[in-house]
Design a protein around this motif. Structure first.
Motif, PDB file in Angstrom:
ATOM      1  N   SER A   1       0.828  -1.209   0.000  1.00  0.00           N
ATOM      2  CA  SER A   1       0.000   0.000   0.000  1.00  0.00           C
ATOM      3  C   SER A   1       0.864   1.262   0.000  1.00  0.00           C
ATOM      4  O   SER A   1       1.681   1.468   0.900  1.00  0.00           O
ATOM      5  CB  SER A   1      -0.922  -0.009   1.222  1.00  0.00           C
ATOM      6  N   LYS A   2       0.661   2.102  -1.012  1.00  0.00           N
ATOM      7  CA  LYS A   2       1.346   3.395  -1.048  1.00  0.00           C
ATOM      8  C   LYS A   2       0.840   4.310   0.069  1.00  0.00           C
ATOM      9  O   LYS A   2       1.598   5.118   0.614  1.00  0.00           O
ATOM     10  CB  LYS A   2       1.125   4.070  -2.404  1.00  0.00           C
ATOM     11  N   LYS A   3      -0.442   4.183   0.394  1.00  0.00           N
ATOM     12  CA  LYS A   3      -1.024   5.024   1.444  1.00  0.00           C
ATOM     13  C   LYS A   3      -0.342   4.764   2.783  1.00  0.00           C
ATOM     14  O   LYS A   3      -0.048   5.699   3.534  1.00  0.00           O
ATOM     15  CB  LYS A   3      -2.522   4.753   1.554  1.00  0.00           C
ATOM     16  N   VAL A   4      -0.078   3.494   3.074  1.00  0.00           N
ATOM     17  CA  VAL A   4       0.590   3.151   4.327  1.00  0.00           C
ATOM     18  C   VAL A   4       1.999   3.718   4.335  1.00  0.00           C
ATOM     19  O   VAL A   4       2.449   4.286   5.345  1.00  0.00           O
ATOM     20  CB  VAL A   4       0.617   1.622   4.534  1.00  0.00           C
ATOM     21  N   ARG A   5       2.703   3.595   3.213  1.00  0.00           N
ATOM     22  CA  ARG A   5       4.067   4.133   3.151  1.00  0.00           C
ATOM     23  C   ARG A   5       4.071   5.650   3.271  1.00  0.00           C
ATOM     24  O   ARG A   5       5.011   6.238   3.822  1.00  0.00           O
ATOM     25  CB  ARG A   5       4.742   3.711   1.842  1.00  0.00           C
ATOM     26  N   ARG A   6       3.013   6.291   2.778  1.00  0.00           N
ATOM     27  CA  ARG A   6       2.948   7.750   2.841  1.00  0.00           C
ATOM     28  C   ARG A   6       2.615   8.235   4.250  1.00  0.00           C
ATOM     29  O   ARG A   6       3.172   9.229   4.717  1.00  0.00           O
ATOM     30  CB  ARG A   6       1.896   8.250   1.848  1.00  0.00           C
ATOM     31  N   THR A   7       1.696   7.537   4.931  1.00  0.00           N
ATOM     32  CA  THR A   7       1.295   7.960   6.273  1.00  0.00           C
ATOM     33  C   THR A   7       2.290   7.517   7.344  1.00  0.00           C
ATOM     34  O   THR A   7       2.455   8.197   8.367  1.00  0.00           O
ATOM     35  CB  THR A   7      -0.101   7.410   6.611  1.00  0.00           C
ATOM     36  N   GLU A   8       2.948   6.380   7.132  1.00  0.00           N
ATOM     37  CA  GLU A   8       3.936   5.877   8.088  1.00  0.00           C
ATOM     38  C   GLU A   8       5.316   6.015   7.455  1.00  0.00           C
ATOM     39  O   GLU A   8       5.838   5.089   6.840  1.00  0.00           O
ATOM     40  CB  GLU A   8       3.637   4.422   8.452  1.00  0.00           C
ATOM     41  N   THR A   9       5.868   7.207   7.580  1.00  0.00           N
ATOM     42  CA  THR A   9       7.097   7.542   6.850  1.00  0.00           C
ATOM     43  C   THR A   9       8.300   6.736   7.319  1.00  0.00           C
ATOM     44  O   THR A   9       9.199   6.434   6.549  1.00  0.00           O
ATOM     45  CB  THR A   9       7.394   9.045   6.987  1.00  0.00           C
ATOM     46  N   HIS A  10       8.334   6.402   8.603  1.00  0.00           N
ATOM     47  CA  HIS A  10       9.487   5.675   9.149  1.00  0.00           C
ATOM     48  C   HIS A  10       9.174   4.180   9.212  1.00  0.00           C
ATOM     49  O   HIS A  10       8.263   3.752   9.927  1.00  0.00           O
ATOM     50  CB  HIS A  10       9.846   6.185  10.547  1.00  0.00           C
ATOM     51  N   ALA A  11       9.923   3.400   8.468  1.00  0.00           N
ATOM     52  CA  ALA A  11       9.718   1.948   8.473  1.00  0.00           C
ATOM     53  C   ALA A  11      10.153   1.371   9.817  1.00  0.00           C
ATOM     54  O   ALA A  11      11.158   1.808  10.396  1.00  0.00           O
ATOM     55  CB  ALA A  11      10.515   1.308   7.341  1.00  0.00           C
ATOM     56  N   PRO A  12       9.406   0.403  10.340  1.00  0.00           N
ATOM     57  CA  PRO A  12       9.793  -0.197  11.629  1.00  0.00           C
ATOM     58  C   PRO A  12      11.115  -0.942  11.499  1.00  0.00           C
ATOM     59  O   PRO A  12      11.365  -1.624  10.496  1.00  0.00           O
ATOM     60  CB  PRO A  12       8.631  -1.153  11.938  1.00  0.00           C
ATOM     61  N   THR A  13      11.962  -0.840  12.488  1.00  0.00           N
ATOM     62  CA  THR A  13      13.235  -1.545  12.468  1.00  0.00           C
ATOM     63  C   THR A  13      13.013  -3.011  12.813  1.00  0.00           C
ATOM     64  O   THR A  13      12.049  -3.367  13.505  1.00  0.00           O
ATOM     65  CB  THR A  13      14.208  -0.934  13.481  1.00  0.00           C
ATOM     66  N   TRP A  14      13.912  -3.849  12.357  1.00  0.00           N
ATOM     67  CA  TRP A  14      13.754  -5.276  12.633  1.00  0.00           C
ATOM     68  C   TRP A  14      13.923  -5.560  14.124  1.00  0.00           C
ATOM     69  O   TRP A  14      13.354  -6.524  14.654  1.00  0.00           O
ATOM     70  CB  TRP A  14      14.753  -6.090  11.809  1.00  0.00           C
ATOM     71  N   GLN A  15      14.677  -4.702  14.810  1.00  0.00           N
ATOM     72  CA  GLN A  15      14.819  -4.892  16.260  1.00  0.00           C
ATOM     73  C   GLN A  15      13.482  -4.687  16.978  1.00  0.00           C
ATOM     74  O   GLN A  15      13.103  -5.487  17.848  1.00  0.00           O
ATOM     75  CB  GLN A  15      15.852  -3.916  16.830  1.00  0.00           C
ATOM     76  N   ASN A  16      12.757  -3.633  16.605  1.00  0.00           N
ATOM     77  CA  ASN A  16      11.453  -3.389  17.222  1.00  0.00           C
ATOM     78  C   ASN A  16      10.456  -4.486  16.878  1.00  0.00           C
ATOM     79  O   ASN A  16       9.640  -4.890  17.717  1.00  0.00           O
ATOM     80  CB  ASN A  16      10.910  -2.026  16.790  1.00  0.00           C
ATOM     81  N   VAL A  17      10.508  -4.959  15.651  1.00  0.00           N
ATOM     82  CA  VAL A  17       9.612  -6.051  15.235  1.00  0.00           C
ATOM     83  C   VAL A  17       9.904  -7.308  16.050  1.00  0.00           C
ATOM     84  O   VAL A  17       8.995  -8.019  16.488  1.00  0.00           O
ATOM     85  CB  VAL A  17       9.756  -6.323  13.722  1.00  0.00           C
ATOM     86  N   THR A  18      11.180  -7.582  16.270  1.00  0.00           N
ATOM     87  CA  THR A  18      11.560  -8.749  17.076  1.00  0.00           C
ATOM     88  C   THR A  18      11.030  -8.638  18.494  1.00  0.00           C
ATOM     89  O   THR A  18      10.513  -9.605  19.061  1.00  0.00           O
ATOM     90  CB  THR A  18      13.096  -8.886  17.103  1.00  0.00           C
ATOM     91  N   ILE A  19      11.137  -7.445  19.069  1.00  0.00           N
ATOM     92  CA  ILE A  19      10.657  -7.246  20.440  1.00  0.00           C
ATOM     93  C   ILE A  19       9.140  -7.436  20.527  1.00  0.00           C
ATOM     94  O   ILE A  19       8.633  -8.108  21.428  1.00  0.00           O
ATOM     95  CB  ILE A  19      11.055  -5.845  20.933  1.00  0.00           C
ATOM     96  N   VAL A  20       8.407  -6.862  19.572  1.00  0.00           N
ATOM     97  CA  VAL A  20       6.945  -7.032  19.566  1.00  0.00           C
ATOM     98  C   VAL A  20       6.579  -8.507  19.387  1.00  0.00           C
ATOM     99  O   VAL A  20       5.633  -9.007  20.002  1.00  0.00           O
ATOM    100  CB  VAL A  20       6.315  -6.168  18.458  1.00  0.00           C
ATOM    101  N   SER A  21       7.345  -9.221  18.575  1.00  0.00           N
ATOM    102  CA  SER A  21       7.061 -10.643  18.353  1.00  0.00           C
ATOM    103  C   SER A  21       7.255 -11.473  19.613  1.00  0.00           C
ATOM    104  O   SER A  21       6.560 -12.478  19.825  1.00  0.00           O
ATOM    105  CB  SER A  21       7.975 -11.192  17.248  1.00  0.00           C
ATOM    106  N   TRP A  22       8.188 -11.064  20.452  1.00  0.00           N
ATOM    107  CA  TRP A  22       8.506 -11.860  21.639  1.00  0.00           C
ATOM    108  C   TRP A  22       7.702 -11.423  22.869  1.00  0.00           C
ATOM    109  O   TRP A  22       7.700 -12.105  23.891  1.00  0.00           O
ATOM    110  CB  TRP A  22       9.998 -11.763  21.934  1.00  0.00           C
ATOM    111  N   ALA A  23       7.018 -10.291  22.783  1.00  0.00           N
ATOM    112  CA  ALA A  23       6.314  -9.745  23.952  1.00  0.00           C
ATOM    113  C   ALA A  23       4.896 -10.289  24.015  1.00  0.00           C
ATOM    114  O   ALA A  23       3.934  -9.569  23.774  1.00  0.00           O
ATOM    115  CB  ALA A  23       6.290  -8.218  23.888  1.00  0.00           C
ATOM    116  N   GLY A  24       4.756 -11.556  24.348  1.00  0.00           N
ATOM    117  CA  GLY A  24       3.435 -12.177  24.379  1.00  0.00           C
ATOM    118  C   GLY A  24       3.092 -12.788  25.716  1.00  0.00           C
ATOM    119  O   GLY A  24       2.515 -13.878  25.777  1.00  0.00           O
TER     120      GLY A  24
END
Length: 527
Positions: free
Chosen positions: A329-352
């Motif tokens: 989605s171009k809209k998502v890329r336009r509204t969320e200008t900063h791509a999530p880092t893989w470190q943050n994604v890893t933390i969210v994945s493990w925080a369950g």
């Protein structure tokens, strides 16, 4: 409730608070230590079984409300897409995955019962998320997503749970009816939450009494939760929306209301969270006692498989749900200008980490439900497993990934300093206007004091960035001021106490002057 039960609960509360106090003093993770303490003490209080109504009506509403008023509506609005994908999409996905795995392990268990287990253990716990994430100094975006997920996911899970239980006991509910029930519960919760939030905010503004306002706020989460459940909409969503709305408007409240509110909710959170985590561990013996341990290895294997399914399902969902929308989605890329880092994604994945809501839902299963004791055991295994395995490894993972909020702290300090500068400029300009209208010479000293206080507050904000006027290794002027003023306040306090002991002033006078000293000392501590 008989006297022995009351004494037993009082003893549990005292022990839990003592354990939490030790954990805070040592800097250890209090939730995990409390769970372990509960497990150790469980055989000594074998008669206590968790009452689902106690959790859903007494513990859950105030904890959700407190987390909501302390959250940022604006940040949650910014991250509404990932929060929705986690609080709705991930819960439903986890329900299906765990239900399928459980059915494969126990084919004799009805499929609806297996999905009921999935709904029970699907939602990460709000209490665990808030307690762990904030203590570890995670980036604000990660904390917002985790807290937002945990605030709303209980509504999805409890609705799915009710549908699965109804299907398992033969009430003949269809998937279409289940979907309609979910939409009605969620949409009705949003509408009712917004309506109640507006009314309650209107009432609170007109009370104009900090003590009364905070007393009313203590009743709000219980009242709105019960009101929502009575008309069969999501009480969780209503409580969260009301909390977010009132929290968003708190800066407009009187300073006394904010000071008292902060203290009240900190104490209540500490007490309720302490009891909640201790209660989780205390359920070990009642659950284990109901099992037939003919094949203990088989039970352990099933518990490990369901725990692994819960952990893997989160990873499998989180990674594509974060990256795929940006790719497609171009809209998502336009509204969320900063791509999530893989470190943050890893933390969210493990925080369950799961918590007491899952246990409460499991204990609410009807006594005649097929495989109830086994479902209780599997639920307890997932809750304890996620709290201990993920909870204990979470700090090490964060350190390993070198994730912190240090840059955000610097940015916040810089923004605060600029804001303090702008506010001071405006306030001094207003002071000059008032002086121009005419001030007696005898009052010139008051004007100088006001000007000095405003300037000192601005200087303190810049000094926090390392921009003080002191030489390297020397105290800044503001630090010197705070240190000296604290010493003066200590002496003043001792004098007032001595005069009270000598019966030269009354306790009422002492309380009044100490209240003023405490406010000033709190201001110095804030600086």
């Amino acid at each position: 409730m008989d006297e022995s039960t009351v004494l037993q609960m009082l003893a549990v509360s005292v022990v839990a608070i003592a354990v939490a106090a030790v954990a805070r003093h040592k800097g250890w993770p209090a939730p995990l230590l409390l769970v372990l303490a509960g497990v150790v003490l469980s055989p000594f209080v074998p008669t206590y079984e968790l009452d689902p109504q106690l959790v859903l009506l007494v513990f859950l509403p105030p904890l959700l409300y407190s987390a909501a008023i302390d959250s940022s509506y604006l940040r949650l609005k910014d991250f509404r897409r990932p929060v929705a994908l986690l609080s709705v999409g991930l819960v439903l996905f986890t329900t299906l995955v765990i239900g399928w795995v459980t059915h494969l392990l126990l084919p004799q268990l009805p499929l609806a019962a297996a999905f009921a287990l999935g709904a029970i253990v699907a939602p990460p716990d709000a209490v665990a998320a808030v307690a762990v994430a904030r203590r570890l100094g995670l980036p604000r975006k990660v904390v917002t997503i985790l807290v937002g997920e945990s605030l709303f996911n209980d509504a999805t899970a409890l609705t799915a749970y009710r549908v699965a239980i109804a299907a398992a006991v033969g009430q003949g509910i269809t998937w279409q009816a289940a979907a309609l029930d979910f939409v009605r519960s969620a949409a009705g919760g949003v509408v009712m939450g917004l309506a109640l939030a507006w009314v309650l905010a209107w009432v609170l503004v007109r009370l104009r009494d900090a003590l009364v306002e905070n007393t009313v706020m203590l009743l709000i989460p219980f009242a709105v939760y019960l009101a929502a459940e009575s008309v069969h909409v999501s009480g969780v969503i209503v409580v969260v929306i009301v909390g977010l709305y009132i929290g968003h408007r708190m800066p407009k409240a009187a300073f006394g209301t904010r000071l008292l509110s902060d203290a009240v909710w900190k104490v209540l959170d500490f007490f309720l969270e302490t009891i909640v985590f201790a209660l989780i561990g205390l359920q070990m013996w009642p659950i284990m006692r109901g099992l037939e341990w003919g094949d203990g290895w088989k039970l352990a294997g099933m518990a490990l498989a369901v725990f692994a399914a819960a952990v893997v399902a989160r990873v499998v969902w989180v990674v594509p749900s974060i990256y795929l929308p940006r790719m497609l989605s171009k809209k998502v890329r336009r509204t969320e200008t900063h791509a999530p880092t893989w470190q943050n994604v890893t933390i969210v994945s493990w925080a369950g980490m799961r918590g007491v809501v899952s246990l409460a839902a499991a204990f609410a299963i009807p006594e005649t439900f097929p495989g109830r004791d086994l479902l209780l055991f599997l639920t307890f295994s997932v809750v304890i497993g996620t709290l201990l395995v993920q909870g204990l490894t979470f700090p090490a993972l964060i350190r390993r990934l070198k994730v912190s909020n240090e840059q955000e702290i610097y940015t916040d300090n810089l923004a605060e300093a600029a804001a303090q500068q702008a506010a001071a400029t405006a306030s001094l300009a207003r002071l000059d206007e008032l002086v121009a209208e005419g001030v007696d010479e005898v009052h010139r000293e008051v004007v100088d004091q006001l000007r000095t206080r405003s300037e000192r507050r601005t200087l303190t904000a810049w000094e926090r960035l390392g921009g003080g006027t002191g030489q390297e290794g020397e105290e800044t002027p503001s630090n010197v001021y705070r240190r000296l003023r604290r010493e003066m306040l200590t002496v003043e306090r001792d004098v007032f106490v001595r005069l009270r002991d000598e019966r030269r002033i009354d306790d009422e006078v002492l309380r009044r002057v100490l209240h003023e000293i405490d406010f000033e000392e709190a201001t110095l501590e804030r600086d």
